[in-house]
Design an enzyme around this catalytic site. Structure first.
Site, short mmCIF file in Angstrom:
data_model
loop_
_atom_site.label_atom_id
_atom_site.label_comp_id
_atom_site.label_asym_id
_atom_site.label_seq_id
_atom_site.Cartn_x
_atom_site.Cartn_y
_atom_site.Cartn_z
N ASP A 90 23.42 2.78 -6.12
CA ASP A 90 23.54 1.43 -5.60
C ASP A 90 24.89 0.87 -6.02
OD1 ASP A 90 22.85 -0.88 -4.24
OD2 ASP A 90 20.82 -0.91 -5.05
N ASP A 110 0.84 -1.20 0.00
CA ASP A 110 0.00 0.00 0.00
C ASP A 110 0.88 1.25 0.00
OD1 ASP A 110 -2.39 1.65 0.36
OD2 ASP A 110 -1.60 1.97 2.38
#
Length: 641
Positions: A341, A216
């Site tokens: 990253d 959500d």
């Protein structure tokens, strides 16, 4: 060589001093010139200190600030082995390559880790300008441990994984965890958390699901923001006692087809639409509003949506100007540090593209330059910098950055922009004034009884009770219990009588986990990640244990869900079903016995079958046919479904 010898001698002399000793009172003569310079004066505003130091730096030193290296250990350049850092290798990274930001992967007792990090600061202090080291870490407080993404051990308090916090959906609990973890990190000399993971988990097979806050976007946003507030000590940026957060992975990472992860060449794409992309972006709003010090872009190549009316360039997030300078810096107004990253500038050789049993992928062949595979390293660095990267994770050679400047691909002014951001964060965290920690205090603070008491309470509360047929729970202590996947010592401590045969029991407790497959055994990350199926099958040993128990006694099944599990095969045999997201046997047994109440609700839906999983879209939350259990399902004993 003479210069290097003198520098090493000075470093070793400093290292042999007591690491626990605080630096002299007053100012620290970081550049060893006998004068109080602006950047050394803690009473001078940070902007002035940054500019004074920047003006003293060479281009090579500025380029070194843009590298976020790894603190090596003897025998491991990526720091996964040993009991101490490799001092010689670290000295070379600091002196020759001017690196001052490092990830630590060392797992040792708290006082020892504090001493090792103090030793790194002594090496930094011996440098030409005495720029302190920023030391970062992947998550250390949770049950999940995946090489290269998270770790466990070292005495830190042990909390549920992020899905457990999502099951509770209580920002105050999230902030409390963040504050406790902050204190533990700073006690051992760690200044930066390469977390939280605000990725929206829309593909249930995705290998990184468990480190998210679920499916959500509003829940993810709310809890990621609370996480940042706890670690950084508020919503006004990181404080001098705070831990800088690097929220990740901007953006769309959770929409990986088939759940294959972007660390791997076979998982380098994510497919979304304009509408679903907006949800994945919205999940980051809370962390950005809380002024996370950093953001880490995704590895993957985002396919499908448009940015400012234009198709997204088919390159990984760390090279993508539209995602970084456009959406993040422009639309969202982010002014902090963008840290790539790890290993996006490294090559992906044959052992990375198509490893096999004879030639498996090792750390030496890890590279994620997605969309830039055919370019050279200088071009990758140049494109990343121009896209918006300030620091390159896992990189330890400034030569390509210097080459990019020399060839006109990157300006000195652009290098200065990133250098300012890196230095500002070090000043904000007080590292120039005192980067040292008290080793004895670290032993008292990290994993202290009160912190673990609070962690234990969250382990218990975050469990989700999905079924409780005929009031199977609670089970009164003193009953005879048959166990599978549970430590008998914990069961006896909880007051149960453990038996070896379910025919002699009054109840059974089986702990299991979401099924998975190892579909890519020769890939470094693929061999360690949970991929593939989510459904329990009759041939699974845990399913056979459940069937064996259920033939004799009421059976309670507790399922550790790092990904949404399909319960169809085991539900008919289970009298009660508990879902955990990182909980000790003692925590589960307390819920079984009624000494604690499972208060969690599912932070994602549970599909009915693998066919339903395959029918859904990877970019939409809880998509597909009606689920077996919807997001939000859960029973609170004495409450409502």
């Amino acid at each position: 060589m003479v210069g290097l010898g003198k520098w090493l001698a000075a470093s070793i002399a400093l290292f042999t001093l007591s690491a626990a000793a605080a630096p002299p009172s007053g100012w620290r003569d970081l550049n060893h010139n006998g004068r109080l310079d602006l950047y050394e004066d803690k009473h001078v505003p940070i902007d002035q200190r940054v500019e004074d130091l920047l003006a003293r730096m060479t281009l090579a030193e500025k380029a070194g600030l843009m590298l976020h290296g790894t603190l090596p250990t003897p025998g491991s350049s990526i720091g996964f082995a040993g009991q101490a850092y490799d001092q010689g290798a670290t000295t070379r990274l600091m002196r020759d390559r001017h690196i001052s930001s490092f990830i630590t992967r060392l797992v040792v007792p708290p006082a020892q880790l504090a001493a090792q990090n103090n030793a790194i600061q002594k090496l930094a202090e011996a440098g030409r300008l005495g720029i302190p080291a920023t030391i970062s870490t992947d998550p250390r407080h949770h049950f999940q441990a995946t090489l290269g993404a998270s770790t466990t051990g070292g005495g830190f308090s042990l909390w549920p994984d992020m899905l457990g916090f999502a099951a509770l959906n209580d920002p105050s609990v999230m902030r409390r965890f963040g504050d406790i973890a902050r204190a533990e990190y700073r006690a051992v000399g760690i200044h930066m958390a390469l977390s939280p993971q605000a990725d929206l988990a829309t593909e249930p097979r995705w290998a990184r699901f468990s480190a998210t806050f679920g499916s959500d976007p509003d829940t993810v946003s709310r809890l990621a923001g609370a996480y940042v507030e706890g670690f950084q000590q508020g919503t006004n940026g990181v404080t001098a006692q705070g831990v800088a957060t690097v929220v990740k992975h901007w953006v769309g990472y959770g929409a990986q087809p088939e759940g294959f992860d972007g660390h791997n060449v076979y998982g380098r794409h994510a497919t979304l639409t304009d509408a679903s992309f907006a949800d994945h972006i919205r999940a980051f709003d809370g962390a950005l509003a809380a002024r996370s010090a950093g953001v880490m872009p995704t590895y993957v190549i985002v396919q499908g949506p448009k940015v400012a009316g234009q198709p997204i360039e088919p390159v990984g997030g760390g090279f993508n100007t539209q995602l970084l300078s456009g959406l993040l810096r422009g639309d969202k107004g982010f002014a902090g540090l963008i840290v790539s990253d790890w290993s996006i500038t490294r090559d992906c050789p044959q052992a990375c593209v198509a490893p096999d049993a004879a030639n498996p992928q090792t750390p030496a062949s890890i590279g994620m330059p997605w969309g830039m595979e055919q370019t050279d390293k200088t071009t990758r660095f140049a494109n990343g910098i121009e896209a918006g990267i300030d620091q390159f994770g896992g990189a330890d050679d400034p030569a390509p950055i210097l080459d990019a400047v020399a060839t006109g691909q990157v300006s000195v002014q652009r290098i200065d922009e990133s250098a300012r951001r890196v230095l500002r964060l070090k000043f904000e965290q007080g590292l120039f004034d005192n980067p040292y920690v008290n080793e004895q205090a670290a032993a008292r603070i990290v994993g202290n009884p009160e912190a673990q008491r609070q962690a234990d309470a969250v382990q218990r509360a975050s469990q989700v009770l999905l079924r409780n047929d005929r009031a199977a729970l609670p089970v009164a202590p003193g009953q005879h219990i048959w166990l599978h996947g549970v430590d008998p010592v914990a069961a006896r401590a909880a007051g149960f009588v453990v038996v070896e045969d379910p025919a002699q029991a009054q109840v059974a407790l089986v702990r299991t986990a979401t099924p998975f497959e190892t579909l890519h055994p020769h890939h470094f990350f693929g061999s360690r990640q949970h991929e593939g199926r989510l459904d329990f099958r009759p041939e699974d040993k845990d399913v056979q244990a459940i069937a064996h128990a259920a033939a004799h006694v009421p059976t309670i099944v507790a399922i550790e869900m790092d990904r949404p599990a399909i319960l169809t095969a085991i539900e008919p045999m289970a009298r009660a079903v508990i879902v955990t997201f990182g909980a000790s046997d003692a925590a589960v047994l307390d819920v079984v016995a009624g000494r604690a109440t499972a208060q969690g609700r599912l932070p994602f839906s549970l599909p009915r079958s693998m066919a339903d999983v395959e029918a859904q879209r990877p970019d939409l939350s809880d998509d597909g046919p009606p689920p077996a259990y919807p997001r939000g399902a859960g029973i609170v004993v004495g409450g409502d479904q």
